[in-house]
Design an enzyme around this catalytic site. Structure first.
Site, short mmCIF file in Angstrom:
data_model
loop_
_atom_site.label_atom_id
_atom_site.label_comp_id
_atom_site.label_asym_id
_atom_site.label_seq_id
_atom_site.Cartn_x
_atom_site.Cartn_y
_atom_site.Cartn_z
N HIS A 153 0.82 -1.21 0.00
CA HIS A 153 0.00 0.00 0.00
C HIS A 153 0.85 1.26 0.00
O HIS A 153 0.54 2.23 -0.67
CB HIS A 153 -0.92 0.01 1.21
CG HIS A 153 -2.07 -0.89 1.03
ND1 HIS A 153 -3.03 -0.65 0.07
CD2 HIS A 153 -2.40 -2.05 1.61
CE1 HIS A 153 -3.90 -1.62 0.10
NE2 HIS A 153 -3.55 -2.50 1.02
N ARG A 189 -10.84 0.08 -10.21
CA ARG A 189 -10.92 -0.91 -9.12
C ARG A 189 -12.23 -0.67 -8.36
O ARG A 189 -12.27 0.13 -7.41
CB ARG A 189 -9.75 -0.74 -8.16
CG ARG A 189 -8.38 -1.15 -8.71
CD ARG A 189 -7.31 -0.97 -7.62
NE ARG A 189 -6.08 -1.68 -7.90
CZ ARG A 189 -4.95 -1.11 -8.33
NH1 ARG A 189 -4.89 0.19 -8.54
NH2 ARG A 189 -3.86 -1.84 -8.53
N GLU A 245 -3.57 -12.43 -14.06
CA GLU A 245 -2.73 -12.19 -12.89
C GLU A 245 -2.42 -13.48 -12.14
O GLU A 245 -1.67 -13.50 -11.17
CB GLU A 245 -3.38 -11.16 -11.95
CG GLU A 245 -4.83 -11.45 -11.61
CD GLU A 245 -5.51 -10.30 -10.86
OE1 GLU A 245 -4.83 -9.38 -10.40
OE2 GLU A 245 -6.75 -10.36 -10.73
N ASN A 263 1.03 -6.98 -10.54
CA ASN A 263 1.27 -7.04 -9.08
C ASN A 263 1.01 -8.45 -8.58
O ASN A 263 1.84 -9.07 -7.91
CB ASN A 263 0.33 -6.09 -8.32
CG ASN A 263 0.38 -4.68 -8.86
OD1 ASN A 263 1.36 -4.29 -9.47
ND2 ASN A 263 -0.68 -3.92 -8.63
N CYS A 301 -2.03 -3.38 -16.41
CA CYS A 301 -2.57 -2.41 -15.47
C CYS A 301 -1.96 -2.57 -14.08
O CYS A 301 -2.41 -1.97 -13.13
CB CYS A 301 -4.09 -2.52 -15.39
SG CYS A 301 -4.65 -4.11 -14.75
#
Ligand code: PEP
Ligand code: MG
Length: 561
Positions: free
Chosen positions: A187, A288, A413, A436, A486
């Site tokens: 974060h 999101r 992902e 990610n 993304c």
């Protein structure tokens, strides 16, 4: 001169004095009684004074803040004077409890009660826990938890930041972030990039630097240096001068030889979308949707959802907006969809998989998206997170079809989706690589953990191979369906060039990074980008891949990126 090495996650070079984030307040021991030397009356008076001063401090900060930060601070200030909270603490003191233990227990029961009430009240439950920690800190005479209040700018050093810390993080006061924990996808990293703050994560040992020490932070190199030199001062001044060039994207993502790569924004709601449009984003590559409802205990209604989605679509009339259905689970739990007791939530019921355990929510979300899409000019594409098999892609596409959504897609992902992308793509119109999670799952390294930061980078040749395979799957499938990126990888200008070289068609990132990525992309031809992609793939490890590519892009050093 001493240097601390971490992982650079958001570029920028600054000199400033540091402030350590106070440690979380520990729980007063269960059953702790009033000290023999203190009467209940004295303890009650002490508690009231502490609550008053917590209120006054938060109110004073609220008066100076604006937007979301102001609202959060005002609500928390009010909670410090909440009569139910204070009355139940006073009752416990009168029964012999210490003031600290009394407010701790009272806070727990008020918070639980609010939580059980649901809706707006449930959203206040965490404010109560924050307030009780502040009152305990005040009673102990130690610094309040959370980001330190200050009128003068400072570099914030913390173990890691929680999403809730963002609301009170004022980028005019905090000039850089350095954490001892946290990974590149944590974060802290995402917050820093979205605020345009230089940041370094996983810099072991920085917690020991005393408050007030002057340091130089380089968010691209990932370093913090004590006793800044003249060279550091020159670099910090040059960064300020370059910041103007890097602030505005001209709205045209292209290589030097005119190969178009639309640069899109990652957003979490209407406010982000408006800001992204103002910064020149060519559309939205990742909306999101779970970010609209993180505080909710109950499922938002179809109409509530449609209003939230329309807020984003309206910022991009005539442009592409890729909406992602709720990615609840792991680091983004939604109480109405996820089970907080799962032993391994990153590998659990997350994203699209919540439709197995809570059927109906995804269908109603698609209905809301279709309503919102009908009412706006945006070109709406819809993708599901955490798709693992071609069968899941097919089922999601048919659900979209039933809801009247024209362009269904998937996030790639999970490594299985990358490895079988030709079959996955057969059922949908596009894919977007979430680097990610793709990195965390390919490397089996929790994206939130500082000690695994070296594994957890999309510069890993294994991750780049998965990107290459996903693109190859699209070609093999025949129609060359678009593959975007993304994940945070797209926001790293050097890696963005590599991704373009690997054949991705769009890049989506925090809007603050658009100008830097756009500027660097314009300095290479498509052929040079392909050459850099081959170079990165041939590297033995992530460090070399990054170093080799960066060495071929001198503009990065010139601009401090
Ligand atoms: C990703 O995994 O790369 C991604 C974009 O999704 P999130 O960060 O929201 O999990
Ligand atoms: Mg993801």
């Amino acid at each position: 001169m001493q240097n601390f090495q971490g992982v650079g996650v958001s570029p920028g070079r600054v000199i400033g004095t540091i402030r350590q984030m106070p440690k979380p307040v520990s729980e007063p021991p269960s059953g702790e009684l009033l000290a023999a030397s203190t009467t209940a009356e004295e303890a009650v008076a002490g508690l009231k004074a502490a609550a008053q001063s917590v209120h006054d401090e938060l109110k004073a900060r609220a008066d100076k803040a604006s937007g979301d930060g102001k609202a959060v601070l005002e609500a928390t200030a009010l909670m410090a004077k909440d009569t139910m909270l204070l009355k139940s603490a006073i009752k416990l003191i009168n029964n012999g409890s210490s003031a600290e233990r009394a407010i701790w227990e009272a806070g727990a029961s008020v918070s639980e009660m609010l939580h059980n009430l649901g809706g707006y009240m449930a959203e206040r439950a965490t404010d109560v826990l924050d307030v009780r920690a502040r009152i305990v800190a005040e009673l102990r005479g130690v610094p309040a938890p959370g980001i330190p209040a200050s009128d003068s700018p400072f570099i914030l050093v913390a173990e890691d930041l929680a999403p809730a810390d963002t609301a009170t993080l004022d980028p005019a006061v905090v000039t850089a972030l350095v954490t001892s924990g946290g990974g590149p996808q944590s974060h802290t990293a995402i917050i820093a990039r979205s605020l345009g703050l230089p940041a370094v994560v996983a810099a072991r040992g920085v917690d020991e630097i005393p408050d007030g020490t002057e340091v130089f932070v380089d968010g691209a190199a990932g370093t913090l240096s004590l006793e800044p030199t003249e060279e550091h001062r020159t670099a910090a001044l040059a960064w300020v001068a370059n910041a103007a060039t890097l602030a505005v994207f001209d709205g045209n993502g292209t290589t030097a030889d005119g190969h178009l790569v639309p640069l899109l924004a990652n957003v979490g709601g209407a406010k982000d979308a408006a800001a992204a449009a103002a910064l020149g984003a060519q559309g939205v590559g990742l909306f999101r949707t779970e970010f609209c409802f993180l505080e909710r205990d109950t499922e938002p209604t179809v109409l509530e959802q449609a209003a939230a989605y329309r807020g984003v679509f309206d910022a991009f009339p005539g442009k592409k907006v890729v909406l992602r259905t709720l990615d609840a689970g792991a680091d983004k739990p939604l109480p109405f969809l996820t089970d907080a007791t799962e032993p391994n939530p990153a590998l659990g019921v997350r994203g699209y998989r919540t439709d197995f355990t809570t059927p109906g929510v995804l269908g109603r979300q698609l209905e809301a998206i279709a309503i919102a899409a009908d009412e706006t000019e945006a070109e709406v594409w819809v993708m599901a997170p955490m798709i693992s098999t071609a069968a899941e892609a097919a089922r999601f596409a048919s659900m979209c079809d039933a809801a009247g959504i024209k362009t269904p897609g998937v996030m790639v992902e999970v490594p299985s989706a990358a490895l079988t992308s030709a079959s996955v793509l057969r059922h949908v119109g596009f894919a977007s690589l979430g680097t990610n999670d793709l990195t965390q799952y390919a490397m089996a390294a929790d994206r939130q953990l500082g000690p695994l930061a070296e594994l957890n980078t999309p510069w890993q040749p294994a991750v780049l191979r998965l990107v290459q395979l996903t693109v190859a799957g699209s070609a093999e499938e025949g129609s060359g369906k678009p593959i975007g990126v993304c994940g945070e990888a797209a926001a790293d200008p050097a890696l963005a060039v590599v991704l373009v070289g690997l054949g991705v068609s769009t890049l989506s990132m925090t809007a603050r990074s658009l100008a830097a990525v756009g500027t660097v992309l314009k300095t290479v031809t498509l052929e040079q980008a392909q050459e850099l992609a081959r170079l990165a793939l041939s590297a033995p490890d992530a460090l070399d891949a990054k170093a080799w590519v960066r060495a071929k892009l001198p503009i990065l050093e010139e601009l401090g990126l």
